[in-house]
Write a protein that holds these residues in place. Structure first.
Motif, mmCIF file in Angstrom:
data_model
loop_
_atom_site.group_PDB
_atom_site.id
_atom_site.type_symbol
_atom_site.label_atom_id
_atom_site.label_comp_id
_atom_site.label_asym_id
_atom_site.label_seq_id
_atom_site.Cartn_x
_atom_site.Cartn_y
_atom_site.Cartn_z
ATOM 1 N N SER A 13 35.148 44.947 97.746
ATOM 2 C CA SER A 13 34.336 44.048 96.927
ATOM 3 C C SER A 13 33.120 44.766 96.339
ATOM 4 O O SER A 13 32.799 45.883 96.738
ATOM 5 C CB SER A 13 33.853 42.880 97.782
ATOM 6 O OG SER A 13 34.950 42.218 98.361
ATOM 7 N N HIS A 25 30.716 43.143 89.497
ATOM 8 C CA HIS A 25 31.780 43.424 88.522
ATOM 9 C C HIS A 25 31.765 44.892 88.127
ATOM 10 O O HIS A 25 32.810 45.542 88.074
ATOM 11 C CB HIS A 25 31.621 42.535 87.289
ATOM 12 C CG HIS A 25 32.082 41.143 87.552
ATOM 13 N ND1 HIS A 25 33.395 40.760 87.434
ATOM 14 C CD2 HIS A 25 31.413 40.052 87.967
ATOM 15 C CE1 HIS A 25 33.517 39.490 87.754
ATOM 16 N NE2 HIS A 25 32.324 39.037 88.087
ATOM 17 N N GLN A 65 32.871 47.159 91.125
ATOM 18 C CA GLN A 65 34.301 47.037 91.440
ATOM 19 C C GLN A 65 35.154 47.699 90.343
ATOM 20 O O GLN A 65 36.065 48.479 90.635
ATOM 21 C CB GLN A 65 34.642 45.551 91.562
ATOM 22 C CG GLN A 65 35.965 45.277 92.220
ATOM 23 C CD GLN A 65 36.139 43.786 92.462
ATOM 24 O OE1 GLN A 65 36.030 42.994 91.532
ATOM 25 N NE2 GLN A 65 36.416 43.395 93.681
ATOM 26 N N LYS A 118 31.716 32.024 101.940
ATOM 27 C CA LYS A 118 30.414 32.706 101.970
ATOM 28 C C LYS A 118 29.332 31.825 101.339
ATOM 29 O O LYS A 118 28.242 31.660 101.886
ATOM 30 C CB LYS A 118 30.554 34.006 101.172
ATOM 31 C CG LYS A 118 29.670 35.126 101.597
ATOM 32 C CD LYS A 118 30.221 36.437 101.059
ATOM 33 C CE LYS A 118 29.195 37.200 100.271
ATOM 34 N NZ LYS A 118 29.744 38.380 99.607
ATOM 35 N N ASP A 138 44.578 38.975 84.840
ATOM 36 C CA ASP A 138 43.230 39.071 84.258
ATOM 37 C C ASP A 138 42.142 39.453 85.252
ATOM 38 O O ASP A 138 40.972 39.162 85.034
ATOM 39 C CB ASP A 138 42.891 37.716 83.625
ATOM 40 C CG ASP A 138 42.986 36.565 84.625
ATOM 41 O OD1 ASP A 138 43.048 36.827 85.840
ATOM 42 O OD2 ASP A 138 43.001 35.394 84.196
ATOM 43 N N PRO A 174 34.541 35.803 83.571
ATOM 44 C CA PRO A 174 34.819 37.256 83.582
ATOM 45 C C PRO A 174 36.279 37.549 83.255
ATOM 46 O O PRO A 174 36.592 38.550 82.616
ATOM 47 C CB PRO A 174 34.466 37.687 85.011
ATOM 48 C CG PRO A 174 34.301 36.436 85.816
ATOM 49 C CD PRO A 174 33.995 35.333 84.864
ATOM 50 N N GLU A 175 37.168 36.649 83.668
ATOM 51 C CA GLU A 175 38.606 36.878 83.434
ATOM 52 C C GLU A 175 38.938 36.863 81.950
ATOM 53 O O GLU A 175 39.858 37.550 81.517
ATOM 54 C CB GLU A 175 39.438 35.800 84.142
ATOM 55 C CG GLU A 175 39.389 35.848 85.659
ATOM 56 C CD GLU A 175 38.185 35.156 86.265
ATOM 57 O OE1 GLU A 175 37.347 34.615 85.501
ATOM 58 O OE2 GLU A 175 38.060 35.169 87.509
ATOM 59 N N HIS A 177 38.756 29.926 100.084
ATOM 60 C CA HIS A 177 38.683 31.311 99.605
ATOM 61 C C HIS A 177 37.445 31.975 100.227
ATOM 62 O O HIS A 177 36.408 31.316 100.385
ATOM 63 C CB HIS A 177 38.554 31.251 98.079
ATOM 64 C CG HIS A 177 38.599 32.572 97.399
ATOM 65 N ND1 HIS A 177 37.551 33.462 97.419
ATOM 66 C CD2 HIS A 177 39.573 33.167 96.661
ATOM 67 C CE1 HIS A 177 37.881 34.542 96.727
ATOM 68 N NE2 HIS A 177 39.106 34.386 96.254
ATOM 69 N N PRO A 178 37.510 33.269 100.586
ATOM 70 C CA PRO A 178 36.357 33.916 101.241
ATOM 71 C C PRO A 178 35.066 33.833 100.430
ATOM 72 O O PRO A 178 33.973 33.710 100.994
ATOM 73 C CB PRO A 178 36.793 35.372 101.415
ATOM 74 C CG PRO A 178 38.149 35.519 100.822
ATOM 75 C CD PRO A 178 38.676 34.162 100.497
HETATM 76 C C1 UD1 Z 1 39.351 37.406 91.919
HETATM 77 C C2 UD1 Z 1 39.591 37.367 90.397
HETATM 78 C C3 UD1 Z 1 39.964 35.957 89.988
HETATM 79 C C4 UD1 Z 1 41.115 35.431 90.796
HETATM 80 C C5 UD1 Z 1 40.771 35.543 92.277
HETATM 81 C C6 UD1 Z 1 41.861 35.059 93.172
HETATM 82 C C7 UD1 Z 1 38.190 38.904 89.091
HETATM 83 C C8 UD1 Z 1 37.069 39.000 88.150
HETATM 84 N N1 UD1 Z 1 38.377 37.708 89.678
HETATM 85 O O1 UD1 Z 1 38.221 36.585 92.189
HETATM 86 O O2 UD1 Z 1 40.322 35.962 88.623
HETATM 87 O O3 UD1 Z 1 41.371 34.102 90.449
HETATM 88 O O4 UD1 Z 1 40.499 36.921 92.566
HETATM 89 O O5 UD1 Z 1 41.455 35.066 94.496
HETATM 90 O O6 UD1 Z 1 38.903 39.880 89.296
HETATM 91 N N2 UD1 Z 1 36.537 38.642 99.615
HETATM 92 C C9 UD1 Z 1 36.875 38.807 100.927
HETATM 93 N N3 UD1 Z 1 38.106 39.309 101.223
HETATM 94 C C10 UD1 Z 1 39.006 39.640 100.267
HETATM 95 C C11 UD1 Z 1 38.643 39.469 98.920
HETATM 96 C C12 UD1 Z 1 37.406 38.966 98.601
HETATM 97 O O7 UD1 Z 1 36.103 38.506 101.830
HETATM 98 O O8 UD1 Z 1 40.125 40.086 100.610
HETATM 99 C C13 UD1 Z 1 35.210 38.055 99.289
HETATM 100 C C14 UD1 Z 1 34.117 39.071 99.159
HETATM 101 O O9 UD1 Z 1 32.939 38.506 99.619
HETATM 102 C C15 UD1 Z 1 34.024 39.263 97.660
HETATM 103 C C16 UD1 Z 1 34.342 37.871 97.145
HETATM 104 O O10 UD1 Z 1 35.305 37.364 98.045
HETATM 105 O O11 UD1 Z 1 32.769 39.728 97.248
HETATM 106 C C17 UD1 Z 1 34.901 37.843 95.749
HETATM 107 O O12 UD1 Z 1 36.047 38.711 95.650
HETATM 108 P P1 UD1 Z 1 36.415 39.347 94.224
HETATM 109 O O13 UD1 Z 1 37.640 40.163 94.341
HETATM 110 O O14 UD1 Z 1 35.220 40.002 93.648
HETATM 111 O O15 UD1 Z 1 36.687 38.096 93.301
HETATM 112 P P2 UD1 Z 1 37.447 36.714 93.572
HETATM 113 O O16 UD1 Z 1 36.459 35.633 93.612
HETATM 114 O O17 UD1 Z 1 38.423 36.817 94.701
#
Ligand code: UD1
Length: 359
Positions: A65, A68, A71, A242, A96, A129-130, A237-238
């Motif tokens: 993570s 933007h 990553q 959070k 996306d 962002p997507e 969702h994580p």
């Molecule tokens: C991402 C995609 C979104 C998609 C979503 C599905 C982008 C811009 N966004 O958003 O389009 O709909 O995935 O889930 O690429 N985290 C965990 N464990 C994980 C993954 C994430 O704890 O395995 C937590 C972390 O705190 C992280 C936050 O979730 O900072 C966001 O994860 P990130 O991959 O940045 O974006 P999503 O919100 O998952």
């Protein structure tokens, strides 16, 4: 011919799985799977490889993570040496997410053809962002495989050359149709003592809905009111988990059942027998339309317009009155049936594979 396929985040896995299977019948095509590591939790990533019979990644970039910029930049830095070493004939990117644009950009600069699967979908909302990832990936792509005719029109309007555009259908639907029979045996609802048609399902993870505490609190209180009328299963969702902890928003409402993110088969099973689904996900709008399950999309706009015109989807935004009024209609049995959009027939990956294998 050597192709590198990119997966990074949860919604990529069910798109890559059918395409890798469809390409496996062409012996001259060698497929390498790269996982960027954008999603890394067991229940956000590993479980999907098992549920979808997706081969283990050949390479994991382990980016994790970050903001933007962090990553996207980390994916780029770690992907460039992979391309230099393997010298593929094409890079296939899906959907996306940040991993999609990051890998497309690296490939394009190394003059390696980019193939975009799920091209041309647009919400016309650059605050998402997507949406930025979609527009830029399509601009870089040499081949754009679209899920709807509407997506073809969007690409044409952006000046994408006609010969790059291929209407293939929705690959996510391929995965759904393949998995539906096995998923239905799971009876996931029994885990919470629920019954088919006796519950709703919700998911929330969009930045626009969960990053602002006032919006998140409003949505949670709306769900709490609805949960008195029908139990709601809410896999968290994580990112949302959070935010809920940070903001101290209460989640202990009667009927609101919070649970960890579910795997592909368990979630598909749960959705298939839900009375209604409330979500801000992109993929769920397609999946509920295919399953004939009413869907209220908790967003102001959608990139899946075809699910509004032909499917079961209704855009309700984040206004509590609107959400509860539309949910009530569904609970009273006043829901739209919808029909299956063109080429959402389980053959999309085969159409894509055929085009790729010929080149
Ligand atoms: C991402 C995609 C979104 C998609 C979503 C599905 C982008 C811009 N966004 O958003 O389009 O709909 O995935 O889930 O690429 N985290 C965990 N464990 C994980 C993954 C994430 O704890 O395995 C937590 C972390 O705190 C992280 C936050 O979730 O900072 C966001 O994860 P990130 O991959 O940045 O974006 P999503 O919100 O998952």
């Amino acid at each position: 011919m050597k192709l590198i396929h990119i997966v990074g985040a949860r919604p990529n896995f069910m798109k890559a799985a059918p395409l890798l299977r469809a390409l496996a019948v062409y012996p001259h095509v060698q497929n390498l799977l790269v996982h960027t590591g954008q999603h890394y939790d067991e229940n956000m990533s590993d479980v999907f490889f098992d549920d979808l019979h997706l081969p283990r990644p050949d390479i994991n970039l382990g980016v994790g993570s970050g903001s933007h910029a962090e990553q996207t930049a980390n994916v780029m830095l770690r992907f460039e040496p992979v391309l230099l070493e393997h010298k593929p004939d094409g890079v296939v990117v899906f959907g996306d997410v940040n991993s999609t644009i990051a890998c497309a950009l690296v490939a394009a600069k190394l003059h390696i053809p980019v193939v975009h699967v799920e091209a041309g979908v647009r919400s016309f909302d650059r605050m998402m962002p997507e949406e930025i990832n979609r527009v830029l990936t399509d601009a870089l792509a040499d081949l754009c495989f679209t899920p709807s005719r509407e997506a073809n029109d969007n690409l044409r309007r952006e000046g994408i050359a006609e010969e790059k555009i291929h209407f293939a259908g929705n690959v996510m639907v391929d995965a759904l149709l393949e998995a539906a029979a096995i998923a239905s045996q799971r009876e996931s609802w029994t885990r919470w003592n629920l019954h088919p048609q006796g519950y709703a399902v919700t998911t929330l993870h969009r930045a626009a809905n969960v990053d602002d505490p006032a919006t998140l609190a409003r949505l949670l209180s709306t769900l709490s009111i609805l949960a008195i009328r029908i139990p709601i299963v809410f896999p968290i969702h994580p990112r949302t988990a959070k935010r809920l902890v940070e903001s101290g928003i209460p989640t202990d409402a009667p009927g609101l059942i919070l649970t960890e993110p579910l795997g592909y088969l368990d979630f598909l099973c749960l959705m298939s027998q839900a009375k209604l689904v409330l979500s801000d996900s992109g993929g769920i709008q397609s999946e509920t339309s295919m399953l004939g399950v009413p869907c209220l999309t908790l967003r102001a706009n959608t990139e899946w317009g075809v699910t509004l015109t032909e499917g079961t989807n209704i855009l309700v935004g984040d206004d509590p009155e609107r959400i509860l009024a539309e949910a009530d209609k569904i609970l009273r049995g006043e829901s739209r049936q919808g029909r299956r959009p063109e080429f959402w027939d389980g053959q999309a990956a085969q159409r894509i594979a055929k085009v790729l294998a010929k080149r």
